[in-house]
Design a protein around this motif. Structure first.
Motif, PDB file in Angstrom:
ATOM      1  N   ILE A 234       0.859  -1.190   0.000  1.00 40.31           N
ATOM      2  CA  ILE A 234       0.000   0.000   0.000  1.00 40.31           C
ATOM      3  C   ILE A 234       0.888   1.232   0.000  1.00 40.31           C
ATOM      4  CG2 ILE A 234      -1.834   1.256   1.173  1.00 40.31           C
ATOM      5  CD1 ILE A 234      -2.741  -1.267   2.463  1.00 40.31           C
ATOM      6  N   ALA A 255      -1.709  -1.813  -3.978  1.00 39.40           N
ATOM      7  CA  ALA A 255      -2.928  -1.105  -3.587  1.00 39.40           C
ATOM      8  C   ALA A 255      -2.591   0.363  -3.336  1.00 39.40           C
ATOM      9  CB  ALA A 255      -3.533  -1.734  -2.333  1.00 39.40           C
ATOM     10  N   TYR A 256      -3.409   1.247  -3.883  1.00 43.87           N
ATOM     11  CA  TYR A 256      -3.180   2.675  -3.690  1.00 43.87           C
ATOM     12  C   TYR A 256      -3.813   3.133  -2.386  1.00 43.87           C
ATOM     13  CZ  TYR A 256      -2.070   2.652  -8.699  1.00 43.87           C
ATOM     14  OH  TYR A 256      -1.528   2.388  -9.932  1.00 43.87           O
ATOM     15  N   CYS A 257      -3.125   4.057  -1.726  1.00 42.95           N
ATOM     16  CA  CYS A 257      -3.672   4.653  -0.506  1.00 42.95           C
ATOM     17  C   CYS A 257      -4.904   5.497  -0.872  1.00 42.95           C
ATOM     18  CB  CYS A 257      -2.613   5.517   0.174  1.00 42.95           C
ATOM     19  SG  CYS A 257      -3.222   6.466   1.578  1.00 42.95           S
ATOM     20  N   TYR A 258      -6.045   5.141  -0.291  1.00 35.79           N
ATOM     21  CA  TYR A 258      -7.280   5.831  -0.661  1.00 35.79           C
ATOM     22  C   TYR A 258      -7.283   7.282  -0.182  1.00 35.79           C
ATOM     23  CZ  TYR A 258     -12.169   7.168  -0.861  1.00 35.79           C
ATOM     24  OH  TYR A 258     -13.340   7.845  -1.104  1.00 35.79           O
ATOM     25  N   VAL A 261      -5.726   9.199  -2.892  1.00 38.52           N
ATOM     26  CA  VAL A 261      -6.644   9.231  -4.036  1.00 38.52           C
ATOM     27  C   VAL A 261      -7.758  10.245  -3.792  1.00 38.52           C
ATOM     28  CG1 VAL A 261      -8.327   7.879  -5.350  1.00 38.52           C
ATOM     29  CG2 VAL A 261      -6.137   6.860  -4.724  1.00 38.52           C
ATOM     30  N   ALA A 291     -15.431   3.530  -3.234  1.00 34.48           N
ATOM     31  CA  ALA A 291     -14.203   2.911  -2.715  1.00 34.48           C
ATOM     32  C   ALA A 291     -14.505   1.778  -1.747  1.00 34.48           C
ATOM     33  CB  ALA A 291     -13.330   3.967  -2.046  1.00 34.48           C
ATOM     34  N   HIS A 324      -7.123  -0.506  -8.185  1.00 30.33           N
ATOM     35  CA  HIS A 324      -6.057  -0.459  -7.188  1.00 30.33           C
ATOM     36  C   HIS A 324      -6.505   0.163  -5.866  1.00 30.33           C
ATOM     37  CE1 HIS A 324      -2.763  -1.851  -9.754  1.00 30.33           C
ATOM     38  NE2 HIS A 324      -3.270  -1.101 -10.723  1.00 30.33           N
ATOM     39  N   TRP A 325      -7.681   0.783  -5.816  1.00 35.94           N
ATOM     40  CA  TRP A 325      -8.095   1.415  -4.559  1.00 35.94           C
ATOM     41  C   TRP A 325      -9.537   1.139  -4.183  1.00 35.94           C
ATOM     42  CZ3 TRP A 325     -11.986   4.902  -5.627  1.00 35.94           C
ATOM     43  CH2 TRP A 325     -12.028   5.458  -6.912  1.00 35.94           C
ATOM     44  N   MET A 338      -7.104   0.403   3.835  1.00 37.48           N
ATOM     45  CA  MET A 338      -7.359   1.279   2.698  1.00 37.48           C
ATOM     46  C   MET A 338      -6.344   2.408   2.552  1.00 37.48           C
ATOM     47  SD  MET A 338      -9.984   0.199   0.990  1.00 37.48           S
ATOM     48  CE  MET A 338     -10.647   1.620   0.133  1.00 37.48           C
ATOM     49  N   THR A 339      -5.545   2.661   3.572  1.00 36.37           N
ATOM     50  CA  THR A 339      -4.617   3.791   3.533  1.00 36.37           C
ATOM     51  C   THR A 339      -3.231   3.348   3.990  1.00 36.37           C
ATOM     52  OG1 THR A 339      -5.022   4.527   5.812  1.00 36.37           O
ATOM     53  CG2 THR A 339      -6.522   5.333   4.095  1.00 36.37           C
TER      54      THR A 339
END
Length: 555
Positions: A234, A255-258, A261, A291, A324-325, A338-339
């Motif tokens: 992440i 995984a992208y940090c929401y 985003v 999300a 990815h998120w 998620m982050t």
């Protein structure tokens, strides 16, 4: 008043550097001492300082030599220094160190040191990795250099590696922060979660800056310590991270940090023709629904609402890789993380240490890391059940929400669950629920808790083992030995470094330092979603102003 002193110097004090006291005898340093030049002239030590007149009191205490006022003006007839070396000193704020013994070992490239602490650090860095591996077998400590100058450093302690492999969930948050010490650079980190979502640092790196080459080198070393364990990474969407993670771990494991985003979405939202604060809040809530939707049907429903709200916002979501998120789109199990906030917490945790030199940063980090790990270990003894307090709180919340849910047993370990709005299916044997919460988080959702209550089973038997106290004991079951510094290497006649065991080390210069353009930033750029404390007026009890700016009439 400007005064110059030439003092006798005993060369025997530099014969052996057994410990820090011996090195302090060579180069005395503090705010109350003058800067020292070790010169080629035998048995001579030249000191030059600007001394305020007010400190020249007759019969008073010895006159101090403030290092902040030290001059680098060379005196050729005393110091016998080369013209190039003199010019470098005249244009620098650093205090030079020069001698036959130290010239090749420390000043081969013309670098000078501000004080003896930095000089000691340059010596210690050359053997730091080896000593860490010697004291704690299994530790990975590697560095690179370019033409004798320090470039990159990677450290993963054996305790952290063993704890992650034995008990941590296969998910890591990575991030970077700036170093504000004398050598600048960036601090890279990889942080894991323990059994109760506590911060468990796995690895850190010191590099010149946050770029693709440094991130690739750091993540390549990180992959080597994972022992083939597949992990989910992440992070934010820095270009260096995007490219290196996809090449080393696979694009499906990134995984992208929401939170990042969402901040990018908010910036794009400000450019749209959306009136009022309420409109922006509604758009952000729709993005949250996209999300956090666990099912594809819920994702599509939330996405259609966003498109109807503003078509450009829908295009932004499609263009920014929701696979990815968004929960329903991500192909791997990310344990509801998620982050990358835990990595951000690590950066804040080392806020003071980041102002130090590289060597001091590493030693302070070790002490602080051990203190935190010990706190987590002792905290495990206070757990009131087989799971930690944070996990217990989430579980109790699901149990409370399961009260109004009705359950109808079917055959083969399946159950029909009615929430009052929809019917869901729970398979107690396969440990699945239609809502996907159980599969994604590892904790029984409210629907599963309702089934467990009907069966009169123990809910803790249906929690993923990575949350159990046994996993916590495995994570913190290793040993972490302190790093002694009493027998660090000494400088030999030929300029090389040798430890007490006869091992030789190549010389290493500090990293090249480039001053960044502009005035140094004193405060970090705050997130758009940082919650600030509201200001209350003590005069009218209103919100948003204080009593000095209050214009409201008193009742």
């Amino acid at each position: 008043m400007k005064m110059h002193y030439t003092l006798k110097f005993n060369p025997r004090v530099i014969q052996d550097l057994e410990d820090e006291d011996d090195l302090d005898k060579v180069v005395s340093h503090s705010d109350d001492f003058a800067n020292v030049y070790l010169v080629d002239l035998p048995c001579v030590e030249g000191i030059e300082a600007n001394i305020p007149n007010r400190e020249l009191a007759i019969g008073g205490p010895p006159v101090p030599f403030p290092s902040s006022n030290a001059s680098c003006d060379a005196i050729p007839n005393t110091m016998m220094l080369s013209r190039g070396f003199v010019s470098r000193c005249a244009d620098s704020e650093y205090t030079p160190l020069e001698s036959i013994r130290f010239r090749e070992a420390i000043l081969g490239s013309g670098h000078t040191f501000k004080n003896a602490e930095e000089f000691r650090n340059a010596i210690y860095q050359m053997s730091l990795g080896g000593r860490l591996r010697e004291i704690n077998p299994g530790t990975i400590a590697e560095y690179t250099s370019d033409e004798g100058h320090f470039m990159q450093l990677f450290i993963a302690h054996a305790f952290s590696i063993q704890g992650f492999i034995k008990g941590c969930r296969p998910i890591l948050a990575i991030d970077s922060c700036h170093l504000s010490g004398p050598y600048k650079g960036a601090l890279l980190s990889a942080i894991a979660y323990d059994a109760d979502d506590g911060m468990f640092p796995l690895a850190l790196g010191v590099v010149s800056s946050e770029n693709y080459e440094d991130w690739y080198w750091f993540l390549e070393k990180l992959k080597g310590v994972l022992d083939g364990k597949e992990v989910v990474i992440i992070s934010d969407r820095h270009q260096g991270i995007l490219r290196s993670v996809s090449e080393l771990f696979g694009i499906g494991n990134h995984a992208y940090c929401y939170r990042h985003v969402k901040e990018n979405f908010s910036s794009f939202l400000n450019k749209q023709n959306i009136r009022g604060k309420k409109g922006k809040e509604d758009a952000l809530l729709l993005l949250d629904s996209i999300a956090y939707a666990r099912l594809e049907i819920d994702y599509n429903e939330a996405f259609e609402k966003l498109v109807r709200f503003n078509d450009n916002l829908g295009k932004w979501v499609v263009d920014n890789n929701p696979e990815h998120w968004a929960m329903s789109k991500f192909p791997k199990k990310r344990w509801d993380k998620m982050t990358s906030n835990i990595a951000e917490s690590f950066n804040a945790w080392l806020r003071d240490e980041r102002h130090q030199t590289i060597y001091t940063l590493l030693l302070m980090h070790m002490d602080k890391l051990v203190a935190m790990l010990d706190t987590h270990m002792r905290g495990t003894e206070k757990w009131k059940s087989v799971v930690g307090p944070k996990t217990e709180e989430n579980l109790m919340s699901n149990i409370m929400r399961s009260d109004p849910i009705s359950v109808l047993p079917y055959l083969g370990g399946t159950f029909k669950v009615f929430t009052g709005e929809v019917y869901l299916v729970v398979d107690i044997n396969q440990r699945t629920c239609t809502c996907m919460t159980w599969q994604m988080s590892g904790l029984p959702c409210s629907h599963v808790c309702a089934v467990i209550r009907t069966l009169r089973h123990d809910v803790y038997d249906y929690i993923d083992p990575c949350f159990h106290v046994s996993a916590q004991h495995l994570i913190y079951s290793g040993q972490f030995q302190p790093l002694p510094t009493h027998n660090m290497p000494k400088v030999c006649e030929d300029g090389s470094l040798q430890d007490c065991a006869g091992n030789f080390f190549s010389t290493l210069q500090p990293p090249h330092v480039k001053r960044p353009p502009g005035r140094p930033r004193q405060r970090r750029i705050e997130s758009q979603f940082t919650h600030k404390r509201a200001i209350h007026c003590s005069r009218c009890n209103g919100i948003g102003h204080n009593r000095f700016k209050c214009n409201n009439p008193l009742p």
